[in-house]
Motif scaffolding. Structure first.
Motif, PDB file in Angstrom:
ATOM      1  N   TYR A  24      16.500  13.519  26.982  1.00 33.09           N
ATOM      2  CA  TYR A  24      15.620  12.743  26.099  1.00 33.09           C
ATOM      3  C   TYR A  24      15.317  11.389  26.728  1.00 33.09           C
ATOM      4  CZ  TYR A  24      14.252   9.778  22.172  1.00 33.09           C
ATOM      5  OH  TYR A  24      13.592   8.885  21.362  1.00 33.09           O
ATOM      6  N   ARG A  25      16.333  10.765  27.293  1.00 34.23           N
ATOM      7  CA  ARG A  25      16.143   9.447  27.916  1.00 34.23           C
ATOM      8  C   ARG A  25      15.098   9.511  29.028  1.00 34.23           C
ATOM      9  NH1 ARG A  25      17.819   7.484  32.571  1.00 34.23           N
ATOM     10  NH2 ARG A  25      17.974   5.211  32.864  1.00 34.23           N
ATOM     11  N   THR A  26      15.158  10.561  29.842  1.00 35.39           N
ATOM     12  CA  THR A  26      14.191  10.699  30.936  1.00 35.39           C
ATOM     13  C   THR A  26      12.777  10.847  30.393  1.00 35.39           C
ATOM     14  OG1 THR A  26      15.830  11.709  32.391  1.00 35.39           O
ATOM     15  CG2 THR A  26      13.519  12.114  32.911  1.00 35.39           C
ATOM     16  N   ASP A  27      12.601  11.682  29.367  1.00 38.11           N
ATOM     17  CA  ASP A  27      11.274  11.822  28.753  1.00 38.11           C
ATOM     18  C   ASP A  27      10.800  10.502  28.158  1.00 38.11           C
ATOM     19  OD1 ASP A  27      10.523  14.400  29.330  1.00 38.11           O
ATOM     20  OD2 ASP A  27      11.333  15.267  27.491  1.00 38.11           O
ATOM     21  N   LEU A  28      11.722   9.750  27.549  1.00 37.02           N
ATOM     22  CA  LEU A  28      11.346   8.473  26.949  1.00 37.02           C
ATOM     23  C   LEU A  28      10.881   7.488  28.021  1.00 37.02           C
ATOM     24  CD1 LEU A  28      11.127   6.719  24.434  1.00 37.02           C
ATOM     25  CD2 LEU A  28      13.531   6.078  24.762  1.00 37.02           C
ATOM     26  N   VAL A  29      11.602   7.437  29.143  1.00 36.14           N
ATOM     27  CA  VAL A  29      11.182   6.560  30.240  1.00 36.14           C
ATOM     28  C   VAL A  29       9.822   6.994  30.774  1.00 36.14           C
ATOM     29  CG1 VAL A  29      11.715   5.785  32.591  1.00 36.14           C
ATOM     30  CG2 VAL A  29      13.542   5.919  30.874  1.00 36.14           C
ATOM     31  N   THR A  30       9.615   8.303  30.924  1.00 33.54           N
ATOM     32  CA  THR A  30       8.314   8.806  31.375  1.00 33.54           C
ATOM     33  C   THR A  30       7.212   8.365  30.421  1.00 33.54           C
ATOM     34  OG1 THR A  30       9.416  10.775  32.286  1.00 33.54           O
ATOM     35  CG2 THR A  30       7.025  10.866  32.056  1.00 33.54           C
ATOM     36  N   ALA A  31       7.474   8.464  29.120  1.00 33.37           N
ATOM     37  CA  ALA A  31       6.482   8.062  28.121  1.00 33.37           C
ATOM     38  C   ALA A  31       6.206   6.562  28.184  1.00 33.37           C
ATOM     39  CB  ALA A  31       6.961   8.450  26.728  1.00 33.37           C
ATOM     40  N   LEU A  32       7.245   5.759  28.335  1.00 37.83           N
ATOM     41  CA  LEU A  32       7.067   4.304  28.364  1.00 37.83           C
ATOM     42  C   LEU A  32       6.339   3.849  29.626  1.00 37.83           C
ATOM     43  CD1 LEU A  32      10.498   3.120  26.907  1.00 37.83           C
ATOM     44  CD2 LEU A  32       8.271   3.219  25.758  1.00 37.83           C
ATOM     45  N   LEU A  33       6.626   4.487  30.743  1.00 39.76           N
ATOM     46  CA  LEU A  33       5.868   4.179  31.957  1.00 39.76           C
ATOM     47  C   LEU A  33       4.416   4.625  31.804  1.00 39.76           C
ATOM     48  CD1 LEU A  33       8.490   5.092  34.707  1.00 39.76           C
ATOM     49  CD2 LEU A  33       7.799   2.814  33.942  1.00 39.76           C
ATOM     50  N   ILE A 147       0.231  11.505  32.077  1.00 40.05           N
ATOM     51  CA  ILE A 147       0.873  10.817  30.949  1.00 40.05           C
ATOM     52  C   ILE A 147       1.220  11.756  29.799  1.00 40.05           C
ATOM     53  CG2 ILE A 147      -0.237   8.626  31.513  1.00 40.05           C
ATOM     54  CD1 ILE A 147      -2.116   9.009  29.205  1.00 40.05           C
ATOM     55  N   SER A 148       0.670  12.976  29.806  1.00 38.42           N
ATOM     56  CA  SER A 148       1.041  13.942  28.760  1.00 38.42           C
ATOM     57  C   SER A 148       2.279  14.755  29.130  1.00 38.42           C
ATOM     58  CB  SER A 148      -0.134  14.890  28.474  1.00 38.42           C
ATOM     59  OG  SER A 148      -0.502  15.613  29.633  1.00 38.42           O
ATOM     60  N   THR A 149       2.931  14.409  30.220  1.00 39.98           N
ATOM     61  CA  THR A 149       4.115  15.147  30.668  1.00 39.98           C
ATOM     62  C   THR A 149       5.190  15.265  29.584  1.00 39.98           C
ATOM     63  OG1 THR A 149       3.731  14.641  33.001  1.00 39.98           O
ATOM     64  CG2 THR A 149       6.003  15.129  32.351  1.00 39.98           C
ATOM     65  N   PRO A 150       5.553  14.202  28.850  1.00 42.67           N
ATOM     66  CA  PRO A 150       6.596  14.343  27.827  1.00 42.67           C
ATOM     67  C   PRO A 150       6.235  15.326  26.706  1.00 42.67           C
ATOM     68  CG  PRO A 150       6.350  12.040  28.417  1.00 42.67           C
ATOM     69  CD  PRO A 150       5.208  12.776  29.058  1.00 42.67           C
ATOM     70  N   VAL A 151       4.953  15.504  26.418  1.00 45.94           N
ATOM     71  CA  VAL A 151       4.553  16.490  25.401  1.00 45.94           C
ATOM     72  C   VAL A 151       4.925  17.889  25.875  1.00 45.94           C
ATOM     73  CG1 VAL A 151       2.655  17.452  24.064  1.00 45.94           C
ATOM     74  CG2 VAL A 151       2.637  15.046  24.662  1.00 45.94           C
ATOM     75  N   ARG A 152       4.594  18.186  27.117  1.00 42.85           N
ATOM     76  CA  ARG A 152       4.899  19.523  27.654  1.00 42.85           C
ATOM     77  C   ARG A 152       6.406  19.734  27.761  1.00 42.85           C
ATOM     78  NH1 ARG A 152       0.703  17.735  30.762  1.00 42.85           N
ATOM     79  NH2 ARG A 152       2.101  17.187  32.478  1.00 42.85           N
ATOM     80  N   SER A 153       7.133  18.669  28.086  1.00 39.42           N
ATOM     81  CA  SER A 153       8.587  18.782  28.170  1.00 39.42           C
ATOM     82  C   SER A 153       9.187  19.080  26.803  1.00 39.42           C
ATOM     83  CB  SER A 153       9.171  17.477  28.725  1.00 39.42           C
ATOM     84  OG  SER A 153      10.573  17.532  28.784  1.00 39.42           O
TER      85      SER A 153
END
Length: 353
Positions: A24-33, A147-153
């Protein structure tokens, strides 16, 4: 040279393991970046819309935009590199949901180079032509994938009833991806209208301005509602999800208008709050088709009713009742059609992996 080729082939050859999932932390960082990346684009869009003289590609606005690209791209590539170091190769080294974003990175870089060349040779666009530049269209398409990477994850990693906190990375990334659509449909964006402008054009059927606003409402209704329905089809959404989604989406038209249209933007956020209340009441999901259709229609009707009423409260009731009463109903009917398209039949939710 032969050794180099073998080394590259070795990295690209799939080692066969099941693809890993990130935390979750990795997805959150991806989203914030991705937020950095998205806000950089908003700053650049503001500059193109509001600064009279832009004569070079090398501006602070482009620096904010491309530094965001470097940050989120570096983070995505680091996730792959970490897996390569454990012995994974090829697709097996790419986390679930991250492949499309990874492949879009070199594409974005190439379109960025093309954009620099385009501006150097042909100059800087500042009018509607900016929305049709081939290099810009390539940038926005590849940016959306990144930037939509966390959605797919999250799509296959979260259960059907996530908390709002668990859904935040997906919500943020989907919202910023939607702002890209909003930006490149700016010529049909009803959120760029002020309260005074809404009332004025809905008070006169001559001249075509009322048709322009009505058409913009149709386009913007689809842009807003489509991501909300996508989320509602996949998850039983927690309260606040649509409010957060809409609050981020309105930032792009706000930046383009220097937030002089703030009352219009707030009306859309209020529409998101009503949508959340409808979700709590109707409980729409992929296995509850009737509730899903009702949510699609009623949330659109409510959002655009609030839009018109907010403008009326500030600048007075429009003089043509057919326009200000009928436009939200059109939005509701289009919402219903979207609901039917998104969910023609009941489906069983897939269990999270």
């Amino acid at each position: 040279m032969l050794t180099t080729n073998r080394g590259i082939s070795g990295l690209l050859a799939d080692s066969g393991e099941a693809r890993p999932r990130v935390s979750y932390r990795t997805d959150l960082v991806t989203a914030l970046l991705g937020v950095w990346f998205g806000i950089g684009l908003m700053i650049d869009a503001w500059a193109h819309s509001n600064l009279a003289e832009l004569e070079t590609f090398f501006t602070p606005w482009h620096a904010a935009f491309y530094s965001g690209f470097a940050a989120v791209s570096g983070w995505i590539m680091w996730q792959v590199l970490r897996n390569v170091r454990t012995g994974r190769r090829g697709v097996a080294a790419v986390p679930v949901g991250y492949l499309a974003g990874l492949l879009a990175i070199p594409g974005f870089a190439l379109f960025g180079l093309a954009d620099m060349t385009w501006h150097t040779v042909l100059g800087i666009e500042q009018n509607i032509d900016i929305l049709f530049s081939p290099s810009h269209l390539g940038l926005v398409a590849t940016m959306a994938l990144i930037i939509s990477t966390p959605v797919r994850s999250a799509w296959s990693g979260l259960g059907t009833r996530p908390t709002l906190g668990q859904l935040v990375p997906a919500l943020i990334s989907l919202a910023f991806a939607t702002t890209l659509v909003s930006l490149f449909l700016s010529y049909g964006d009803a959120l760029q209208w002020s309260a005074e402008g809404i009332v004025r054009v809905f008070s006169d059927v001559e001249g075509g301005a009322a048709g322009d606003l009505a058409s913009s409402m149709v386009i913007t209704n689809v842009v807003l509602l489509a991501p909300a329905l996508l989320l509602a089809r996949r998850w039983e959404l927690p309260f606040g999800a649509i409010t957060l989604l809409y609050a981020v989406i309105v930032l792009m038209p706000g930046a383009q208008e220097q937030f002089e249209n703030v009352s219009t933007l707030l009306s859309i956020v209020a529409g998101g709050l009503v949508a959340d209340l409808l979700i709590r009441w109707l409980r729409p999901s992929a296995s509850r088709r009737g509730a899903f259709w009702a949510f699609a229609a009623l949330s659109a009707l409510a959002t655009w009713t609030i839009y018109v009423l907010t403008a009326s409260a500030i600048s007075g009731l429009p003089a043509v009742p057919e326009l200000w009463t009928g436009a939200p109903i059109v939005a509701g009917l289009i919402g219903l059609l979207l609901g039917v398209l998104f969910l023609p039949n009941n489906v069983r939710h897939e269990a999270a992996a």
